[in-house]
Design a protein around this motif. Sequence first.
Motif, mmCIF file in Angstrom:
data_model
loop_
_atom_site.group_PDB
_atom_site.id
_atom_site.type_symbol
_atom_site.label_atom_id
_atom_site.label_comp_id
_atom_site.label_asym_id
_atom_site.label_seq_id
_atom_site.Cartn_x
_atom_site.Cartn_y
_atom_site.Cartn_z
ATOM 1 N N ARG A 138 0.765 -1.278 -0.066
ATOM 2 C CA ARG A 138 0.024 -0.146 -0.132
ATOM 3 C C ARG A 138 1.044 1.327 -0.037
ATOM 4 O O ARG A 138 0.670 2.125 -0.796
ATOM 5 N N ASP A 139 2.025 1.086 0.941
ATOM 6 C CA ASP A 139 2.902 2.183 0.868
ATOM 7 C C ASP A 139 3.486 2.566 -0.399
ATOM 8 O O ASP A 139 3.445 3.780 -1.022
ATOM 9 N N ARG A 154 3.218 5.899 -2.735
ATOM 10 C CA ARG A 154 4.405 6.574 -3.284
ATOM 11 C C ARG A 154 4.653 6.624 -4.786
ATOM 12 O O ARG A 154 4.884 7.594 -5.491
ATOM 13 N N MET A 155 4.006 5.613 -5.484
ATOM 14 C CA MET A 155 3.882 5.785 -7.016
ATOM 15 C C MET A 155 2.815 6.511 -7.673
ATOM 16 O O MET A 155 2.775 6.876 -8.981
ATOM 17 N N LEU A 195 -3.780 7.953 -7.732
ATOM 18 C CA LEU A 195 -4.800 6.663 -6.997
ATOM 19 C C LEU A 195 -5.406 7.131 -5.650
ATOM 20 O O LEU A 195 -4.471 7.665 -4.723
ATOM 21 N N SER A 196 -6.723 7.083 -5.458
ATOM 22 C CA SER A 196 -7.447 7.265 -4.430
ATOM 23 C C SER A 196 -7.280 6.185 -3.346
ATOM 24 O O SER A 196 -6.755 4.945 -3.855
ATOM 25 N N TYR A 197 -7.287 6.529 -1.970
ATOM 26 C CA TYR A 197 -6.932 5.590 -1.006
ATOM 27 C C TYR A 197 -8.047 4.372 -1.271
ATOM 28 O O TYR A 197 -7.583 3.091 -1.044
ATOM 29 N N GLN A 204 -5.119 -1.334 -14.559
ATOM 30 C CA GLN A 204 -5.874 -0.009 -13.949
ATOM 31 C C GLN A 204 -5.082 0.959 -13.429
ATOM 32 O O GLN A 204 -5.576 2.044 -12.962
ATOM 33 N N LEU A 205 -3.900 0.726 -13.075
ATOM 34 C CA LEU A 205 -2.970 1.709 -12.135
ATOM 35 C C LEU A 205 -2.435 2.831 -13.160
ATOM 36 O O LEU A 205 -1.811 4.034 -12.681
#
Length: 196
Positions: A93-94, A98-99, A133-135, A164-165
């Motif tokens: 997740r981190d 970060r990306m 990207l939303s949380y 999808q990223l």
Amino acid sequence: MTLILASQSASRTAMLSAAGVPFTAEPAHADEAALKAAMAGAPPRDIADALAELKALKVSARHPGRLVLGSDSLAVLDDGTILDKPRDRDDARDHLLRMSGKRHDLVSAAVIAENGRPVWRHVEAARMFVRPLSYSFVDAYLDAEWPAIAGCVGCYRIEGPGAQLFSRIEGSQFTVLGMPLLPVLGYLRDRGVLPA
Ligand SMILES: Nc1nc2c(ncn2[C@@H]2O[C@H](COP(=O)(O)OP(=O)(O)OP(=O)(O)O)[C@@H](O)[C@H]2O)c(=O)[nH]1
């Protein structure tokens, strides 16, 4: 003469199989962490190349006369930070956050060894443009993709929902999947492993 792939990567194995390359796979079990520590601060392309060579040479020493392919991939943020595979879901997740909204490079190196010496090498980078990207997206993505992405340096499977990223990718999808496949195939043709 069949090639030996010095790898336990399912993605690398799948790539060679799909491309019709005759090979057997044998994990190198090389001490990558020690080499990464010794090369801290070196250009990421050099690190990926050295890791690919480490794997190829280790297996080549066990198989005189055979061509042995080693490969390595690194995710490099725009500030030069190299991301390793995620330690756990929170680490993934981190990495994803970060990306988010930025570009990173997915660097993949390949080295072919013969009789304990490198005889061919190639490094390539794909430019990966991650959309913001939303949380909630990241959490839903990890619900779907963890732990499948645990073995992926960028925390994505580009051939799966990882697509999808991204808003854009520059470079070869093969490089993202784990190796600069097309140059590898070219050398295999030169050596008669594949038909010209
Ligand atoms: N399926 C898939 N795998 C990816 C993707 N991006 C990176 N990877 C994998 O991330 C891994 C990078 O870690 P490495 O240390 O280079 O290789 P490894 O998995 O430890 O396997 P070895 O070759 O045995 O070292 C490789 O297995 C890549 O194939 C992707 O988009 N899809």
